[in-house]
Design an enzyme around this catalytic site. Structure first.
Site, PDB file in Angstrom:
ATOM      1  N   ARG A 160      13.663  27.925  -3.470  1.00 33.65           N
ATOM      2  CA  ARG A 160      12.688  27.087  -4.442  1.00 33.65           C
ATOM      3  C   ARG A 160      11.692  28.043  -4.722  1.00 33.65           C
ATOM      4  NH1 ARG A 160      16.317  24.126  -4.052  1.00 33.65           N
ATOM      5  NH2 ARG A 160      16.466  21.825  -4.366  1.00 33.65           N
ATOM      6  N   SER A 233      12.639  16.276  -5.742  1.00 34.27           N
ATOM      7  CA  SER A 233      11.831  16.550  -4.673  1.00 34.27           C
ATOM      8  C   SER A 233      10.600  17.095  -4.612  1.00 34.27           C
ATOM      9  CB  SER A 233      12.507  17.526  -3.585  1.00 34.27           C
ATOM     10  OG  SER A 233      13.920  17.363  -3.392  1.00 34.27           O
ATOM     11  N   GLU A 329       6.219  21.147  -3.625  1.00 35.68           N
ATOM     12  CA  GLU A 329       7.362  21.855  -4.353  1.00 35.68           C
ATOM     13  C   GLU A 329       6.786  21.828  -5.824  1.00 35.68           C
ATOM     14  OE1 GLU A 329      10.053  23.266  -6.358  1.00 35.68           O
ATOM     15  OE2 GLU A 329      10.335  21.290  -6.450  1.00 35.68           O
TER      16      GLU A 329
END
Ligand code: EPU
Length: 333
Positions: A160, A233, A329
């Site tokens: 990520r 997420s 994130e």
């Protein structure tokens, strides 16, 4: 190309958060993009709006990248290079590639967002990240207006993560991305247990069958942003040191984990959050999704500040309980 005043950003972010852009412009071509950045450097780029949490009105000029187009070039007998413009919807690109029998993106079906933002966080799901099929991208440097090509190495992809979230943050606008896909002898990846379980032809599945299974799994676990606002997420899965892991397994022998290296263990953040009792809990108009604790949701009228406050509460509780720092994130603006 028209600069509009006081535009609601609610339709432009998958969290469905209401904030306003003081000034907003939708860009349909590279030419328009170059024109606008020649005039204005204090900009806020908006792609699919799938990885942002808006906590304030945006003072900068919001540039909505809406460029479209897909170009295909053969690459030897077995492979093909597919170049998509930044404003193409990610899932539509995946479906189109599957319909052409181009293999490589099928595990990444139904991820919200646009092509241009996909490399920034190296989107991934079900055993594949875009770095696995990435060939190159083109980006415009905001300060000079010049186009630069980034190879896979130059993008410095990580979990990520990429150079565009670090040293080049805010410096480039990605205008197109090229993927190297297979025309035959597809390198399928069905390592993620649930995919294999759902396939009817487990030995020799088609890429269409894999995409269908991925879509079914995602629909069963993840909320559709069109129905319940969310950004996928919200946190990264944390990587912890083996010493802490050994300590935790004494108290929580059932803790799920993936070994990253000899000293590092990745723990699913969804499990940590669920253990802390947040799964399915609602706080006003925000909350933690009932089927996937890693996903924070906006039931309709939550503000970005309310969602962020919940995220901080979760971080604090996970830290108290497990001594693990959860990293957000999503980009909090
Ligand atoms: N789990 C729980 N409770 C939960 C959720 C998860 O206990 O509420 C545990 C279970 O043990 C489960 C494990 O966590 O087996 C893993 O869950 P899942 O397969 O749903 O994956 P994840 O680690 O929670 C990651 C990605 C997702 C991606 C899936 C599948 C991150 C931050 N998220 O989630 O990506 O779809 O794997 O590959 O790495 C996204 O980034 O927006 C995203 C949705």
């Amino acid at each position: 190309m028209k600069i509009q005043q006081n535009i609601s950003l609610k339709p432009y972010n998958t969290f469905g958060i209401q904030t306003n852009a003081k000034r907003f412009v939708s860009i349909n071509s590279l030419k328009e993009l170059k024109e606008i950045i020649a005039l204005e450097k204090n900009i806020f780029l908006l792609g699919g709006g799938s990885n942002i949490l808006l906590t304030n009105d945006v003072e900068k000029l919001v540039i909505h990248i809406n460029t479209k187009g897909i170009i295909v070039n053969d690459f030897g007998v077995d492979e093909v290079l597919v170049t998509a413009e930044a404003g193409e919807n990610w899932h539509e690109l995946v479906l189109w590639c599957v319909s052409q029998n181009y293999g490589g993106l099928e595990n990444l079906a139904l991820i919200p967002g646009n092509v241009g933002t996909s490399p920034i966080q190296n989107i991934g799901a079900y055993g594949i990240e875009i770095k696995d099929v990435f060939q190159q991208l083109e980006a415009i440097e905001i300060s000079t207006g010049k186009t630069k090509i980034f190879t896979k190495a130059a993008c410095k992809f990580g979990y990520r993560n990429s150079v565009f979230k670090n040293e080049l943050k805010g410096k480039f606008i990605i205008t197109n991305v090229t993927f190297k896909l297979t025309k035959k002898n597809h390198n399928i990846n069905i390592s993620y247990g649930a995919i294999k379980d759902l396939l009817t032809d487990k030995e020799n599945p088609s890429i269409k069958e894999i995409a269908d299974v991925v879509i079914a799994i995602r629909k069963s676990k993840l909320p559709d942003p069109k129905e319940i606002g969310n950004s996928g997420s919200f946190f990264k899965n944390p990587v912890i040191q083996v010493d802490l892991f050994n300590e935790l397994t004494k108290k929580y022998p059932e803790i799920p984990y993936y070994e990253i290296s000899e000293n590092e263990i990745k723990i699913p953040a969804g499990w940590l959050i669920e253990q802390c009792g947040f799964k399915g809990k609602r706080f006003g108009d925000t909350g933690v999704h009932e089927k996937q604790a890693l996903v924070l949701v906006n039931y309709n009228n939550a503000s970005g500040k309310e969602v962020y406050a919940l995220a901080q509460k979760i971080q604090q509780k996970v830290m108290e309980t497990f001594k693990i720092a959860l990293e957000i994130e999503v980009n909090v603006i």
